[in-house]
Design a protein around this motif. Sequence first.
Motif, short mmCIF file in Angstrom:
data_model
loop_
_atom_site.label_atom_id
_atom_site.label_comp_id
_atom_site.label_asym_id
_atom_site.label_seq_id
_atom_site.Cartn_x
_atom_site.Cartn_y
_atom_site.Cartn_z
N SER A 25 0.83 -1.20 0.00
CA SER A 25 0.00 0.00 0.00
C SER A 25 0.86 1.26 0.00
O SER A 25 2.04 1.23 0.38
N PRO A 26 0.28 2.40 -0.40
CA PRO A 26 1.02 3.67 -0.33
C PRO A 26 1.50 4.00 1.07
O PRO A 26 2.52 4.68 1.23
N ALA A 27 0.80 3.51 2.08
CA ALA A 27 1.22 3.77 3.46
C ALA A 27 2.58 3.18 3.75
O ALA A 27 3.34 3.69 4.58
N ILE A 33 10.00 5.34 0.05
CA ILE A 33 10.57 6.03 -1.11
C ILE A 33 11.18 7.36 -0.69
O ILE A 33 12.25 7.76 -1.16
N GLU A 34 10.50 8.04 0.22
CA GLU A 34 11.03 9.32 0.71
C GLU A 34 12.36 9.15 1.43
O GLU A 34 13.25 10.00 1.32
N GLU A 77 7.44 -8.55 0.27
CA GLU A 77 7.78 -7.19 -0.17
C GLU A 77 7.90 -6.26 1.04
O GLU A 77 8.84 -5.46 1.13
N SER A 78 6.96 -6.39 1.97
CA SER A 78 7.03 -5.59 3.20
C SER A 78 8.34 -5.86 3.95
O SER A 78 9.00 -4.93 4.42
N THR A 98 3.45 -5.01 8.92
CA THR A 98 2.66 -3.97 8.27
C THR A 98 1.22 -4.44 8.10
O THR A 98 0.92 -5.63 8.19
N GLU A 99 0.34 -3.49 7.80
CA GLU A 99 -1.05 -3.84 7.53
C GLU A 99 -1.16 -4.74 6.30
O GLU A 99 -2.05 -5.57 6.21
#
Length: 442
Positions: A25-27, A33-34, A77-78, A98-99
Amino acid sequence: MAVHQGHWVRQLRVEPGTQIAPVCSPAVLGPAIEQVGQDAIDWAIALGHTIAVRAAEVSPRFGKGPAQIATLRLGTESAAIIAMLGIDSGSIDTPAITEDTIRAIQDYVHRGIPLPTIWASVRQGHAWLAEAYMRACVEHVPVAEQPTQLQLAVEVLFNFVDRFSEAIGREYGLEHERWVMTTVAARDEMVRTILAGDCGDVPAAENILHYSLAHRTHIGVVLWADSSKAAEDSALHKIAVALLHAAGAEQTLLIPYGRSSMYAWGNSARPLSVAGDELASVLDKYNGVRAAIGDTHTGLSGFVATHQEALEVREMIETLGMRDKLIDFTSVHLLTLLAHNPARARRFVRMELGALAADEPQVAELRKTVAAYLRLKRSPLAVANELFVVRNTVSYRIKKAEELLGRSLDERTLETWVALTLKEVLPPDVIEAVDIHSAEKL
């Protein structure tokens, strides 16, 4: 707490044009990425994908379909991203879970995948994760700094996997408690009991399922989505009901099997049918959803038999790489018996058909004519009428086919028909790919 930072992970990247679309997810992706940059996260995404594919090969219970791999990737991936962020910051104080990973765990609970299987996969995945990061460290860090950075990677990864495993156990237990309290879980458990042959009280089972088992004709359907997006965008239960009603079902029973699959049954006091284009037209309205259908059978044993046939069809579809959106058991019964080893099936085709197996348009036309000739009891006139050609053309094609076979069609008739059928459903590119991976089994 580690005292060094591992900014070298920001140098990691995949080859241009080989990026893999993320499943997280974007979360999860946005802050990552930042912190380390898009290129590094692309590398972690690719690593998570690789680990998921390998995990599915080691533990078949997770499933090898695109949607099942996508579910596995929610965890792998998480993990790859969390590990990267921990190494980059030099901190072992990373999130334990992660969620996205919790969504995957919920799927495993609903599919009945046991916790020890998940933990075993986590341990194996951690080994692959550690191997990849340590190799990357050696490739991107100056030799003098490698001991410190390797120690940092080991510290971050081992601390993470301990907390990750603990969090998985906790979330699995919570979801299992919620699941067993639902009506869906009670029906799921009853269906598992029936399929295992342990149902001793049919009326009680019918009360739980709200579905008649005895003295009814049943048809079983296995539905699945080729991607997690297809599963989310398409209501599998609506498609299942539409398929079953198109077959003439009066009652339906739908059992979700994880996030992207569904087992479904329909019954009727009257005959059911899987013939015709109406069923196929149902799936034509949806992208990325496929279905396997069993034959019709009666009673409790029929409920089990039609489901097992649908499962055999799905297994065959995935083994052979067939792209059909809907296949029924009756049309591929023989193939389900022969196609468990695609490499041997390919060898059988070549041995039986010889030059008649060539992938050329003219030879394909000969195979089509021979198949019709055998099916229509060797009647050139009947074949001519079906193919809309003159009788002499049929006779010419049969003669040419026999020349390529090196024998008369009166010999090895069954073997020839089977080989023609296999040739029809095994795409050449799939045959070649399977042959490479299965050669050692021959």
